[in-house]
Write a protein that holds these residues in place. Structure first.
Motif, PDB file in Angstrom:
ATOM      1  N   TYR A 169      -3.709  -1.026 -12.878  1.00  0.00           N
ATOM      2  CA  TYR A 169      -3.047  -0.587 -11.586  1.00  0.00           C
ATOM      3  C   TYR A 169      -4.131   0.030 -10.791  1.00  0.00           C
ATOM      4  N   PHE A 170      -5.129   0.503 -11.365  1.00  0.00           N
ATOM      5  CA  PHE A 170      -6.197   1.035 -10.358  1.00  0.00           C
ATOM      6  C   PHE A 170      -7.227  -0.111  -9.893  1.00  0.00           C
ATOM      7  N   PRO A 203       3.505   8.893  -4.235  1.00  0.00           N
ATOM      8  CA  PRO A 203       3.139   9.908  -5.269  1.00  0.00           C
ATOM      9  C   PRO A 203       4.242   9.687  -6.540  1.00  0.00           C
ATOM     10  N   GLN A 204       5.389   9.179  -6.254  1.00  0.00           N
ATOM     11  CA  GLN A 204       6.328   8.923  -7.377  1.00  0.00           C
ATOM     12  C   GLN A 204       5.801   7.896  -8.371  1.00  0.00           C
ATOM     13  N   ASN A 205       4.755   7.117  -7.868  1.00  0.00           N
ATOM     14  CA  ASN A 205       4.424   6.074  -8.874  1.00  0.00           C
ATOM     15  C   ASN A 205       3.384   6.593  -9.551  1.00  0.00           C
ATOM     16  N   CYS A 261       0.870  -1.195   0.103  1.00  0.00           N
ATOM     17  CA  CYS A 261      -0.088  -0.044  -0.080  1.00  0.00           C
ATOM     18  C   CYS A 261       0.935   1.092  -0.023  1.00  0.00           C
ATOM     19  N   GLN A 262       1.923   1.308   0.727  1.00  0.00           N
ATOM     20  CA  GLN A 262       2.935   2.200   0.678  1.00  0.00           C
ATOM     21  C   GLN A 262       3.534   2.618  -0.670  1.00  0.00           C
ATOM     22  N   ALA A 263       3.667   1.375  -1.444  1.00  0.00           N
ATOM     23  CA  ALA A 263       4.251   1.465  -2.827  1.00  0.00           C
ATOM     24  C   ALA A 263       3.084   1.987  -3.684  1.00  0.00           C
ATOM     25  N   ILE A 264       1.803   1.465  -3.886  1.00  0.00           N
ATOM     26  CA  ILE A 264       0.746   2.035  -4.590  1.00  0.00           C
ATOM     27  C   ILE A 264       0.539   3.408  -4.321  1.00  0.00           C
TER      28      ILE A 264
END
Length: 796
Positions: A523-524, A493-495, A487-490
């Motif tokens: 990805y959404f 903001p950099q993604n 969840c931190q990765a999803i």
């Protein structure tokens, strides 16, 4: 009876009515009530060794202030004289003071302040177990030559000292009146004193600050004021007011208003806060009013000139009867809930569970009978706590209880959470039914996407089994860490998938520019599945949605106020446009047209908000439409596809995919915050200790004492890292440690003292050897509470 006004307003209206009926001369009260002589049995000499008593005395709420008075017709007036007396303190020894017998107690307080430096507001003088009132003279308090007084202080933990003092004086006067210690020759003056104290209480109780008003009413209750009023009107003494006395009606209505306010807060039963008024204090009024209303009803039928029951009596009876009925129902329900698993208990449980089915049928029938449906909702709202008990205890996935969520005002957070969780599958216990994942930490987001986005939704609904490549551990602890990390990765903001709110970096909404990633819509969908799975597995991931995102998932309209956090600059600009002088905006000073300028892939584009928008100027007539279209384009049109794919991914995990919109519509944004983020309060070490067990250690062992001392000195962030190392839980549930699946454990190992602590996150177990000193333990704990440590479960 609906809550039409605040309790403070009700009391004030009663006081106004009393003031219009009778005038009391408070100035005459001092001439009617004079001092009572206290028996002198203290020695004249004071041994300094007896002065070692705490300056910090009992709480104001526990120290009853006392009015030293009796009838002026039975007391003689003493001539004024010069007094010497002793004041015992803890830090300054025994003070020898001199004053005239006519001097006030307040002047003595000021004298003590000049000697000790203790502020007057922090002082209390006690003589023969009774607190001396500031406005009284030493003669009125029967302070004789060589008397001994004790100086105590108000505890700092006692807030609102003025409210405590006024209520204590009110209660003290009632107690002395019931004991016959104050004059009864002039009952009107006694009642005047009571009304004066109520008036003082009103003057310091805020009208528009509900939280502070509640605290003042809690002081009123904690000081036993309701019980004192009951005692006053049940006492046999002449000083009490009769039941037809306006003062009695005022005090009874005051209690009724407090009860109604208590119900509106949901605290009469079932809440963590203590009820302001207890059932025992209510019952005498219910009994009295029931008898009076019965007599009045009979009289109205027998005599055409009878006025029948008064509206005041009916209102008070309604206020008192409902909480009595509710509390009785709660007691019966609790008796059922604790029954053992025997045949009789199971039979009773089945009977209680039928209430939900009956209510559902009543809801269906009510639609066909005028305003019956609204009446049903009103009844359910008044019985909210009992209804929530039934929901939490008996609502299951086997039945459709969604209709409860149509009106959120009849449920609380716990019952709403329970009902929406029924829309999600239960995690399976069988290993064979779990969806297995083996993920490389260095490819966390990519490989997680492949495992979740490409999977059959039916497989995901059974639950997940998680393992990191080349690491030893498996189980729930590893799965909790994966949820947190992915969840931190999803939402990083950099993604480019989600955008963080400028003023609250915990909150996110879809990024309109996410299409820079060719698979952004997939990805959404993946993100929606992950969030639903996190809820299903009851893992707090430390991420919350912004209101504009939440409202779209719920199918609700977005207004200007809803974008405040998502885009503060746009919010302020739109507010200025709407509030600007009409002549200025009609002069085209702003030069605005119905277009919106956006930046995409490094270039700027101008988009029309409506057909021909470039040629339509914004003026005072159409500026409202302009703002609405601007908000719609910025937060709806530009992210419609992203929101739709997220919603579809979320729906894939639900038991019934058609309920996706209803799931979010059933919750408040704060509800979802608590479910996804958990508790926002600083981790409580005391709560942590209370939910921790020991294996090999005892609570009194030096290592355990050192451990909690070190944890108590950690920063909030360090505690979170330690908790994550211990349990793979970074964010606690809203209930705190009590909301975790099991208690925590500290395990004693036989490893050398140079070994760092280790953890078994699946079992909430922290292990370490008996370190020989606090310093060594502190060094080792410091190492494992670094953010870069504890990022794996051991390699093989």
């Amino acid at each position: 009876m609906p809550l039409a006004e605040t309790p403070i307003d009700c009391i004030q209206q009663g006081l106004d009515r009393l003031s219009s009926k009778r005038k009391f001369d408070d100035d005459d009260l001092s001439s009617e009530l004079v001092s009572v002589r206290m028996r002198k049995d203290e020695p004249n000499a004071v041994n300094s060794s007896s002065t070692h008593q705490s300056l910090v005395g009992p709480r104001v709420s526990d120290t009853r202030s006392t009015i030293c008075s009796s009838s002026s017709h039975s007391a003689s007036i003493r001539p004024l004289s010069r007094l010497q007396f002793f004041v015992r303190t803890i830090s300054k020894g025994t003070l020898v003071l001199h004053a005239n017998s006519g001097d006030t107690v307040e002047s003595v307080h000021k004298l003590v302040q000049s000697i000790t430096g203790i502020p007057v507001t922090e002082q209390r003088l006690i003589y023969r177990g009774k607190q001396l009132m500031w406005e009284q003279s030493l003669d009125e308090c029967s302070i004789e030559n060589d008397a001994e007084l004790q100086l105590v202080g108000r505890m700092r933990s006692s807030p609102h000292p003025q409210a405590w003092q006024v209520v204590d004086e009110l209660v003290s006067l009632i107690f002395r009146l019931c004991k016959g210690e104050v004059a009864t020759q002039c009952p009107n003056l006694v009642k005047s004193r009571l009304i004066k104290r109520l008036g003082e209480f009103l003057s310091i109780t805020p009208r528009h600050d509900n939280e502070l008003a509640v605290r003042h009413l809690q002081i009123f209750s904690s000081a036993s004021a309701p019980a004192a009023l009951v005692m006053l009107y049940l006492s046999p003494h002449e000083g009490k007011a009769a039941h037809d006395d306006p003062l009695y009606s005022l005090c009874r209505s005051t209690l009724g208003s407090m009860v109604e306010y208590d119900i509106s807060r949901g605290s009469i039963i079932g809440d963590s806060s203590k009820p302001l008024v207890s059932v025992q204090e209510i019952f005498p009024f219910v009994r009295e009013l029931a008898a009076r209303l019965s007599n009045d009803l009979v009289s109205s039928m027998e005599s055409p000139t009878s006025l029948g029951p008064s509206s005041c009596d009916v209102r008070d009876f309604s206020a008192f009867l409902f909480p009595l009925h509710t509390a009785t129902t709660k007691q019966k329900m609790e008796e059922v809930l604790v029954l053992k698993e025997d045949k009789e208990g199971e039979h009773l449980r089945q009977r209680w569970s039928q209430y939900l089915a009956i209510l559902k049928e009543l809801k269906g029938l009510s639609k066909h009978y005028g305003d019956a449906e609204e009446q049903l909702w009103t009844k359910l709202k008044r019985r909210k706590v009992s209804l929530c008990y039934l929901i939490l205890r008996y609502a299951t996935q086997n039945d459709n209880h969604e209709w409860f969520l149509e009106r959120k005002d009849v449920t609380d957070f716990e019952s709403r959470r329970h009902l929406v969780m029924l829309m999600l599958p239960e995690v399976k216990d069988e290993y064979d039914e779990l969806h297995e994942m083996l993920i490389d930490r260095s490819q966390l987001l990519t490989e997680s996407f492949e495992y979740i986005a490409r999977a059959d939704p039916e497989k995901l609904r059974g639950g997940l089994f998680m393992e990191f490549k080349n690491e030893e551990a498996t189980g729930p602890g590893v799965l909790r860490e994966w949820f947190f990390l992915v969840c931190q990765a999803i939402f990083n903001p950099q993604n480019a998938l989600f955008t963080a709110c400028p003023e609250d970096r915990r909150r996110f909404f879809p990024n309109p520019a996410s299409k820079v990633h060719p698979l952004h819509l997939e990805y959404f969908s993946f993100s929606g599945r992950v969030i639903a799975l996190a809820l299903m597995h009851k893992v707090q991931v430390g991420i919350v949605f912004d209101r504009v995102f939440f409202l779209q998932l719920a199918g609700a309209h977005i207004s200007l106020e809803d974008i405040h956090d998502a885009d503060p600059c746009l919010y302020k600009s739109c507010k200025k446009i709407l509030e600007m002088d009409a002549e200025m905006i009609d002069s085209d000073a702003l030069g605005l047209t119905f277009v919106h300028e956006v930046e995409e892939l490094g270039s700027r584009k101008i988009l029309e908000l409506c057909s021909g928008g470039k040629s339509i100027s914004v003026n005072s007539q159409n500026r409202g439409k302009y703002v609405d279209l601007l908000i719609k384009h910025r937060f709806v049109t530009s992210i419609t596809k992203q929101v739709a794919h997220f919603a579809q991914g979320f729906a894939d995990i639900l038991c019934n995919s058609k309920l996706q919109n209803f799931f979010f519509k059933s919750l408040e944004l704060e509800d979802l915050d608590w479910m996804l983020y958990g508790s926002e309060t600083t981790i409580s070490v005391e709560d942590w200790k209370a939910h921790t067990e020991y294996n090999g250690y005892r609570e009194t062992d030096p290592q355990i004492i050192w451990f909690w001392k070190i944890v108590g000195g950690m920063s909030a962030d360090k505690r979170k890292v330690l908790l994550f190392f211990w349990t793979s839980v970074k964010y606690l549930p809203v209930e705190g440690f009590g909301g975790l699946a099991s208690r925590l454990c500290i395990y004693k190992t036989s490893e050398p003292h140079n070994r760092l602590p280790s953890s078994h996150t699946c079992f909430y177990q922290l292990s370490f050897p008996p370190y020989p000193s606090l310093a060594i333990m502190q060094d080792h704990l410091h190492i494992i509470t670094q953010e870069h440590v504890g990022c794996s479960f051991g390699t093989w």
